[in-house]
Design an enzyme around this catalytic site. Structure first.
Site, PDB file in Angstrom:
ATOM      1  N   GLU A 129      -3.247   6.701  -4.839  1.00  0.00           N
ATOM      2  CA  GLU A 129      -3.015   5.567  -3.952  1.00  0.00           C
ATOM      3  C   GLU A 129      -2.873   4.296  -4.779  1.00  0.00           C
ATOM      4  OE1 GLU A 129      -4.913   3.174  -0.085  1.00  0.00           O
ATOM      5  OE2 GLU A 129      -5.775   5.094  -0.734  1.00  0.00           O
ATOM      6  N   GLU A 176     -11.749   8.617   7.914  1.00  0.00           N
ATOM      7  CA  GLU A 176     -10.917   8.633   6.712  1.00  0.00           C
ATOM      8  C   GLU A 176     -11.856   8.766   5.513  1.00  0.00           C
ATOM      9  OE1 GLU A 176      -7.223   5.964   4.966  1.00  0.00           O
ATOM     10  OE2 GLU A 176      -8.989   4.899   5.738  1.00  0.00           O
ATOM     11  N   ASN A 233       0.857  -1.187   0.000  1.00  0.00           N
ATOM     12  CA  ASN A 233       0.000   0.000   0.000  1.00  0.00           C
ATOM     13  C   ASN A 233       0.893   1.237   0.000  1.00  0.00           C
ATOM     14  OD1 ASN A 233      -2.604   1.383   2.179  1.00  0.00           O
ATOM     15  ND2 ASN A 233      -2.394   1.478  -0.024  1.00  0.00           N
ATOM     16  N   TYR A 282     -12.643   9.541   1.141  1.00  0.00           N
ATOM     17  CA  TYR A 282     -12.191   9.493  -0.245  1.00  0.00           C
ATOM     18  C   TYR A 282     -13.260  10.105  -1.157  1.00  0.00           C
ATOM     19  CZ  TYR A 282      -8.732   5.795   0.924  1.00  0.00           C
ATOM     20  OH  TYR A 282      -7.695   5.060   1.432  1.00  0.00           O
ATOM     21  N   TYR A 320      -8.384  12.918  -0.763  1.00  0.00           N
ATOM     22  CA  TYR A 320      -8.274  12.030   0.398  1.00  0.00           C
ATOM     23  C   TYR A 320      -8.024  12.878   1.638  1.00  0.00           C
ATOM     24  CZ  TYR A 320      -5.875   8.649   3.498  1.00  0.00           C
ATOM     25  OH  TYR A 320      -5.485   7.876   4.561  1.00  0.00           O
TER      26      TYR A 320
END
Length: 370
Positions: A211, A121, A72, A123, A112
């Protein structure tokens, strides 16, 4: 003669150099391992847990990146906040960007970020690689910036976060068709999430991000400007610009709520937190007649709740319900309903409360029509 011209050119060049010094943009910098910092007015971060990465920090908000054999990795440039203000207090947030994006496997091109208290979190995904995230059931859609986004909420259990290993919520807006350039009206996504009970906390970060997950690829963000504050986020009242009526030549029409007709059992004028109108109960409303030369416009209403509960104000045009404005806190903010279809000619506009449950009051300041 030629020698004199050369000397004259060099003299002029020296004078111009003294008068107009070289532009002092920060030089491009390439990093390959985990790092955060500031570069040319933007916060940046490269984060990975394994694999090979490279990120070149270019001027302003622009950057390029490559990744391979990663588990990641995130590459981002944007804005960090001090965790003391909600998005309404920060003001309107928007991103204008353009990118070439070449993922090989699972990847996102997105806005993000994080909030704290609650820890969230989030997106806003404009494009992706081999898999469209997040693999959950949609909670509805938002149509904004020329496209439609599905809204999702997922839970991360005992996972890494900006506050260590925790369980937290993820909020998603995922565009139904991919794109790699345009405007992302970040605040409108925040408002849409909160209207569905997906509460955000104090702002930590908003960043344009690439990402990668168990994949390889590259991207070049060749343009990127992030705007924070100003109209649309609850700053001061913008000065209205005199314009023709909607559809009669472009521009924006602004109407103060206290200058509209006020009706209902409890509705009345207020002077705090702005000069406007309070709608306290169902069927409290303000209304006025607006001329429309064309049949589609966007409507923005500045307002707030009297407390932390979600306040709701409906928009009616010509007696027909056209949408709802939502306010998730007591700090004034602007909520926009885009691309509303309505009748032409003289139309009655109503801003009315119909969903009062005794837990909130709606304060409204002004309506703008574009």
């Amino acid at each position: 003669m030629r020698q004199k011209r050369v000397k004259l050119f060099l003299s002029v060049l020296m004078v111009m150099t003294m008068i107009f010094p070289a532009f002092s943009a920060q030089a491009a910098t390439t990093i390959t391992s985990n790092q955060t910092g500031t570069h040319d007015g933007y916060n940046y971060e490269l984060w990975k847990d394994s694999g090979t990465t490279s990120m070149t920090l270019n001027s302003g908000g622009t950057f390029s990146c490559e990744w391979s054999n990663i588990n990641n990795a995130l590459f981002r440039k944007g804005r960090r906040f001090n965790e003391t203000q909600t998005h309404q207090q920060v003001g309107n947030i928007s991103v204008n960007y353009g990118a070439t994006y070449s993922p090989n496997g699972n990847s996102y091109l997105c806005v993000y970020g994080w909030t704290v208290s609650p820890l969230v979190e989030f997106y806003i995904v404009d494009s992706w690689g081999s898999w469209r995230p997040p693999g959950a059931s949609s909670k509805g859609t938002i149509t904004v910036d020329g496209g439609t986004y599905d809204i999702y909420q997922t839970t991360r259990t005992n996972q890494p976060s900006i506050k260590g290993t925790q369980t937290f919520q993820q909020y998603w807006s995922v565009r139904t068709s991919k794109r790699t350039s345009g405007t992302i009206s970040v605040t409108q996504h925040f408002n849409a999430w909160e209207s569905r009970g997906m509460q955000l906390g104090k702002m930590y970060e908003v960043a344009l991000t690439v990402e990668g997950y168990q994949s390889s690829g590259s991207a070049n963000v060749y343009s990127h400007t992030m705007s924070v504050g100003g109209g649309g986020g609850g700053g001061g009242n913008p000065t209205p610009t005199p314009t023709p009526p909607p559809g009669g030549g472009g521009g924006t029409t602004k109407k103060e709520c206290e200058s509209m007709t006020i009706s209902g059992q409890y509705a009345g004028r207020i002077s705090n937190p702005f000069s406007g109108v309070a709608l306290y109960a169902n069927n409290d409303k303000v209304s006025y007649t607006q001329y429309f030369a064309s049949g589609t416009h966007s409507f923005s209403l500045r307002g707030c709740s009297n407390n932390s509960n979600m306040a709701r104000v409906d928009l009616r045009i010509g007696g027909q319900h056209k949408g709802t404005f939502y306010y998730g806190g007591s700090y004034p903010a602007v909520y926009t309903i885009n691309n509303v279809s309505h009748g032409t000619g003289n139309q009655t506009i109503e801003l009315i409360v119909t969903a009062d449950n005794g837990q909130w009051d709606a304060f409204i300041d002004y309506l703008e029509i574009k």
